[in-house]
Design an enzyme around this catalytic site. Structure first.
Site, mmCIF file in Angstrom:
data_model
loop_
_atom_site.group_PDB
_atom_site.id
_atom_site.type_symbol
_atom_site.label_atom_id
_atom_site.label_comp_id
_atom_site.label_asym_id
_atom_site.label_seq_id
_atom_site.Cartn_x
_atom_site.Cartn_y
_atom_site.Cartn_z
ATOM 1 N N CYS A 6 5.992 51.855 5.954
ATOM 2 C CA CYS A 6 7.048 50.850 5.820
ATOM 3 C C CYS A 6 7.283 50.508 4.340
ATOM 4 O O CYS A 6 6.342 50.090 3.650
ATOM 5 C CB CYS A 6 6.635 49.599 6.593
ATOM 6 S SG CYS A 6 7.733 48.213 6.360
ATOM 7 N N CYS B 70 4.690 44.427 11.665
ATOM 8 C CA CYS B 70 5.182 45.803 11.722
ATOM 9 C C CYS B 70 3.968 46.703 11.624
ATOM 10 O O CYS B 70 3.106 46.508 10.783
ATOM 11 C CB CYS B 70 6.111 46.045 10.542
ATOM 12 S SG CYS B 70 6.233 47.785 10.076
ATOM 13 N N ASP C 18 0.773 10.387 3.609
ATOM 14 C CA ASP C 18 1.363 11.355 4.528
ATOM 15 C C ASP C 18 0.273 12.280 5.055
ATOM 16 O O ASP C 18 0.088 13.390 4.572
ATOM 17 C CB ASP C 18 2.450 12.145 3.800
ATOM 18 C CG ASP C 18 3.398 12.795 4.780
ATOM 19 O OD1 ASP C 18 3.291 12.522 5.995
ATOM 20 O OD2 ASP C 18 4.263 13.572 4.340
ATOM 21 N N CYS D 259 11.621 49.654 8.297
ATOM 22 C CA CYS D 259 11.217 51.041 8.549
ATOM 23 C C CYS D 259 11.413 51.467 9.997
ATOM 24 O O CYS D 259 11.192 52.626 10.324
ATOM 25 C CB CYS D 259 9.757 51.246 8.150
ATOM 26 S SG CYS D 259 8.594 50.443 9.258
ATOM 27 N N LYS E 217 10.183 3.600 3.685
ATOM 28 C CA LYS E 217 10.161 5.016 3.333
ATOM 29 C C LYS E 217 10.971 5.265 2.074
ATOM 30 O O LYS E 217 11.927 4.552 1.787
ATOM 31 C CB LYS E 217 10.780 5.834 4.477
ATOM 32 C CG LYS E 217 10.049 5.713 5.789
ATOM 33 C CD LYS E 217 8.974 6.764 5.897
ATOM 34 C CE LYS E 217 8.339 6.814 7.263
ATOM 35 N NZ LYS E 217 9.146 7.428 8.293
ATOM 36 N N CYS F 45 10.831 46.997 13.084
ATOM 37 C CA CYS F 45 10.799 46.502 11.711
ATOM 38 C C CYS F 45 12.136 46.776 11.021
ATOM 39 O O CYS F 45 12.629 47.907 11.040
ATOM 40 C CB CYS F 45 9.680 47.189 10.951
ATOM 41 S SG CYS F 45 9.687 46.820 9.198
ATOM 42 N N GLU G 231 0.837 -1.206 0.000
ATOM 43 C CA GLU G 231 0.000 0.000 0.000
ATOM 44 C C GLU G 231 0.869 1.252 0.000
ATOM 45 O O GLU G 231 1.967 1.222 0.544
ATOM 46 C CB GLU G 231 -0.843 0.062 1.287
ATOM 47 C CG GLU G 231 -1.468 -1.238 1.678
ATOM 48 C CD GLU G 231 -2.366 -1.129 2.901
ATOM 49 O OE1 GLU G 231 -2.406 -0.053 3.533
ATOM 50 O OE2 GLU G 231 -3.030 -2.130 3.203
ATOM 51 N N TYR H 10 -7.566 2.128 5.844
ATOM 52 C CA TYR H 10 -6.697 1.010 5.507
ATOM 53 C C TYR H 10 -6.795 -0.196 6.438
ATOM 54 O O TYR H 10 -6.187 -1.216 6.169
ATOM 55 C CB TYR H 10 -5.237 1.426 5.338
ATOM 56 C CG TYR H 10 -4.685 2.356 6.412
ATOM 57 C CD1 TYR H 10 -4.506 1.920 7.710
ATOM 58 C CD2 TYR H 10 -4.318 3.655 6.088
ATOM 59 C CE1 TYR H 10 -3.998 2.761 8.676
ATOM 60 C CE2 TYR H 10 -3.806 4.516 7.046
ATOM 61 C CZ TYR H 10 -3.651 4.064 8.331
ATOM 62 O OH TYR H 10 -3.157 4.898 9.290
ATOM 63 N N LYS I 1 2.154 4.608 1.561
ATOM 64 C CA LYS I 1 2.123 5.146 2.926
ATOM 65 C C LYS I 1 1.720 6.611 2.815
ATOM 66 O O LYS I 1 2.481 7.460 2.348
ATOM 67 C CB LYS I 1 3.487 5.003 3.603
ATOM 68 C CG LYS I 1 3.448 5.466 5.043
ATOM 69 C CD LYS I 1 4.682 5.035 5.799
ATOM 70 C CE LYS I 1 4.545 5.262 7.289
ATOM 71 N NZ LYS I 1 4.260 6.630 7.676
HETATM 72 S S1 IVH Z 1 -1.084 0.531 8.872
HETATM 73 C C1 IVH Z 1 -0.387 -1.772 12.488
HETATM 74 N N1 IVH Z 1 -1.186 1.518 6.440
HETATM 75 O O1 IVH Z 1 1.795 5.222 9.233
HETATM 76 C C2 IVH Z 1 -0.712 -0.994 11.302
HETATM 77 N N2 IVH Z 1 -0.420 2.908 8.198
HETATM 78 O O2 IVH Z 1 3.845 4.290 11.363
HETATM 79 C C3 IVH Z 1 -0.686 0.443 11.544
HETATM 80 N N3 IVH Z 1 0.138 5.191 7.520
HETATM 81 O O3 IVH Z 1 0.132 5.809 12.259
HETATM 82 C C4 IVH Z 1 -0.898 1.300 10.419
HETATM 83 N N4 IVH Z 1 -0.371 4.941 5.394
HETATM 84 O O4 IVH Z 1 -0.551 7.157 10.230
HETATM 85 C C5 IVH Z 1 -0.883 1.746 7.735
HETATM 86 N N5 IVH Z 1 -1.368 2.302 4.256
HETATM 87 C C6 IVH Z 1 -1.065 2.509 5.541
HETATM 88 C C7 IVH Z 1 -0.597 3.760 5.992
HETATM 89 C C8 IVH Z 1 -0.272 3.915 7.347
HETATM 90 C C9 IVH Z 1 0.072 5.787 6.313
HETATM 91 C C10 IVH Z 1 0.623 5.838 8.757
HETATM 92 C C11 IVH Z 1 -0.342 5.811 9.913
HETATM 93 C C12 IVH Z 1 0.366 5.145 11.052
HETATM 94 C C13 IVH Z 1 1.794 5.237 10.637
HETATM 95 C C14 IVH Z 1 2.512 4.027 11.170
#
Ligand code: IVH
Length: 683
Positions: free
Chosen positions: A444, A439, A119, A424, A327, A421, A115, A239, A117
């Site tokens: 200014c 300011c 942000d 000015c 990551k 400032c 999946e 998820y 990850k």
């Molecule tokens: S699974 C035990 N799936 O990553 C499973 N987490 O470090 C826990 N996150 O707090 C999470 N995308 O905020 C999972 N596809 C994904 C994710 C995901 C982002 C974040 C989530 C979690 C952190 C874990």
């Protein structure tokens, strides 16, 4: 009103409110006044109180409208929200796979689910008998904050999971019935495009932009007033489930399929991976396409698909042994802060900016990064001379992620925004409740430059050829001190500027001349009143028709306009009260700047609105109702189509009403129609 009538009216009100929510929150183009909207909502609330069994769990009365909170309540998650161990390379992924096999005592390939990850911000949604009961942030994993009211405003989150009537079997045999109690988990995010327009709007209105989509999502979710969250374009990808009473899931994939079938948004890039090689191919692929995705991600997550295997692998500390976050090497770099300079914006806000030894990050050389404000500097303990990790997230301005404290020599100097400032010498103040230092000097030069650049910018008077560099020179050479001075510039003066030839000077003078008769809303926006962006300027221009009327309006009168709250009203009224601003406006007029007359629409409050009548009206004949609509500028059609705005349903309404319901067209009964007409006529 009997029960059946109440049921119908609830349906009508629901459709109408959903329609107006979309116009207001998503399209920023409301069709009715706040008062009218509140009336609809209150009528629906009253009916729901009288007939609680008719109140839909996902009624719009439950999305927005609660008063602001004092603070968030703490909530304990039923099962803890875990974190993931991190990997950073293909080799780390192989190591994870080897460890899983070792722990399971098997050489067989393990099937994974891979999946993106996301942000954003992890949240937990607790559903009880299919209805959203509590929504909370992750917090420390065990206890989070109750942000239910805010989560309710996110369109991607179902307030209620539809359950098959009478326990009928589900269409998809793989989707179990909704558990009595269930925690659904996922990530609340803001898409890049939505983030960019939110920031543009904030900057126009003199507010500090968010540093990145993640901060914007977090800031929006932690609002005590859910009406603010409702205006922020948030979404949520789910998820996994936490606690799920009696849910017989065998695989992670099945969990996602069920979440999808239950109406949650599941990310479309999630895939099964037959073995570790497939995981690595996925990792490489997602890294490749990362920048093309509409939302930000910072890696991938690999999960063992079979729940029986997950249970055998178990946990270590607060992370599962059956999953890993892999990551991407962020677009990060290390460099040294040589100095911190202070920039002064149009509204006087002081922004600290780090000047750094140039470093390449993600293919671009970077030598400056915004430090946002003093709080941010204090929080990260950033000092001049520090070695810092900087990062570019998408196309957002580079930011300092953290200080490498181990490289400190003791020679670093802490930084504080100045009390005066730098441009000015006026006093710098920090207003109650604001993070920004400002300011307060009206003369200014930095503010003058920014004000003039804003005045000439695209959404304002749009003076072609008057870019930032030219403005700086004009102000520095003392040729221009306020916007009105632009209109007195001569060719000789312009020719004294660098890179200004005969032709470009003539073009610029033409462009300035052409800008003398802007539409009123652009002139209002150009004045640079705090909190007045393009949309607000349009509303003000429509409401007042000319600048003098606007300048004379008090806060109470301004607050009657939709979307203008006390803070914005005070800012506008304060701007026009200020003698220096009045003089500047007078000077513009003398210079020949006169907005184009606003052609006030004749009384046509229903202009552009299309009505369809069905059934028998008791109060008046069809023809009479039709001429009433037409006299207010609306039109009447014979059948329901894509362009129909309202279906007016009298007694014994038939197929047109059914079609309207199906297509989500707002349905009014006779009484609501008359209310609408009456209010339109007197507005
Ligand atoms: S699974 C035990 N799936 O990553 C499973 N987490 O470090 C826990 N996150 O707090 C999470 N995308 O905020 C999972 N596809 C994904 C994710 C995901 C982002 C974040 C989530 C979690 C952190 C874990």
């Amino acid at each position: 009103m009997n029960r059946e009538e109440a049921r119908l009216r609830i349906e009508e009100l629901t459709a109408a409110i959903l329609h107006h929510n979309r116009r207001y929150y998503q399209l920023d183009a409301p069709e009715i006044s706040d008062a009218e909207y509140d009336r609809l909502l209150r009528e629906l609330q009253a009916l729901e109180t009288q007939h609680p069994d008719l109140a839909a769990p996902d009624s719009p009365t439950r999305r927005v409208g609660a008063p602001p909170l004092e603070k968030f309540r703490a909530v304990t998650h039923l099962t803890p929200m875990l974190s993931l161990a991190n990997a950073f390379s293909a080799e780390d992924i192989r190591e994870f796979d080897r460890r899983c096999k070792r722990l399971l005592g098997s050489e067989e390939p393990i099937r994974y689910l891979v999946e993106p990850k996301l942000d954003g911000l992890a949240v937990n949604l607790l559903y009880e008998r299919g209805a959203l009961a509590v929504g909370s942030t992750r917090g420390d994993g065990a206890v989070g904050e109750d942000v239910t009211l805010n989560l309710r405003t996110i369109p991607a989150i179902p307030l209620a999971i539809p359950r098959p009537a009478g326990g009928a079997p589900q269409a998809d045999a793989d989707v179990p019935p909704v558990p009595e109690r269930m925690e659904v988990r996922g990530e609340v995010c803001m898409e890049r495009e939505a983030f960019r327009s939110l920031n543009r709007r904030r900057e126009e209105e003199g507010e500090a932009p968010f540093a990145n989509p993640r901060n914007a999502a977090a800031g929006s979710l932690r609002q005590l007033d859910s009406r603010i969250t409702a205006k922020r374009p948030l979404t949520m990808f789910c998820y996994t489930v936490g606690f799920a009473e009696g849910a017989p899931f065998r695989t992670q994939q099945q969990v996602l399929r069920a979440l999808d079938a239950w109406g949650f948004t599941v990310n479309g890039l999630i895939r099964p991976a037959a073995d570790v090689d497939a995981c690595i191919r996925y990792y490489d692929h997602i890294r490749e396409i990362r920048d093309t995705l509409p939302y930000e991600i910072d890696g991938i997550v690999i999960k063992v698909d079979a729940i029986a295997l997950q249970e055998r692998l178990g946990f270590v500390a607060r992370s599962p042994r059956w999953a890993i976050a892999c990551k991407f090497a962020a677009d990060q770099g290390r460099t040294r802060i040589e100095a911190i300079i202070v920039q002064v914006g149009r509204t006087g806000v002081l922004t600290p900016v780090a000047v750094m030894e140039p470093v390449r990050v993600g293919g671009v050389t970077v030598s400056r990064a915004t430090l946002h404000n003093q709080d941010e500097i204090d929080r990260k303990d950033i000092r001049v001379g520090d070695t810092v990790v900087i990062q570019r997230a998408g196309d957002v301005i580079p930011e300092v992620v953290e200080v490498v404290k181990t490289l400190r020599t003791g020679a670093e100097t802490p930084f504080h925004l100045p009390e005066r400032c730098p441009e000015c010498g006026s006093h710098v103040v920090r207003l109650e409740g604001e993070v920004a230092h400002r300011c307060i000097g009206i003369a200014c030069p930095a503010q003058i430059r920014e004000r003039i650049a804003h005045f000439a910018s695209r959404g304002a008077l749009d003076i072609e050829g008057l870019g930032e560099k030219t403005v700086i020179q004009l102000v520095d050479k003392g040729l221009v001190a306020d916007p009105a001075d632009l209109f007195g510039l001569t060719k000789e003066q312009l020719l004294r500027l660098e890179r200004m030839a005969d032709k470009s000077a003539a073009n610029l003078l033409d462009a300035i001349e052409r800008a003398k008769h802007p539409p009123l809303d652009r002139l209002v926006f150009a004045l640079g009143i705090r909190h007045v962006g393009e949309a607000t300027a349009k509303r003000l221009a429509q409401a007042f028709g000319d600048l003098d009327a606007l300048a004379a309006a008090g806060p109470e009168e301004l607050e009657k306009i939709r979307d203008i709250g006390p803070e914005v009203a005070a800012s506008i009224a304060g701007f026009f009260r200020e003698p220096a601003n009045r003089t500047a406006i007078e000077k513009l007029r003398t210079a020949g700047v006169v907005p184009r007359a606003v052609t006030r629409p004749r009384r046509a409050p229903l202009a552009g609105k299309s009505f369809v009548f069905t059934g028998i009206l008791n109060g008046m004949g069809r023809n009479e109702a039709k001429s009433l609509v037409e006299s207010l500028g609306g039109s009447v059609a014979g059948s329901v189509s894509r362009t129909t705005d309202y279906v007016v349903a009298g007694e014994s309404a038939g197929s047109k009403l059914a079609k309207a319901r199906r297509d989500g067209v707002a349905v009014l009964d006779e009484a609501a129609f008359f209310t609408l007409v009456r209010e339109s006529a007197t507005e």
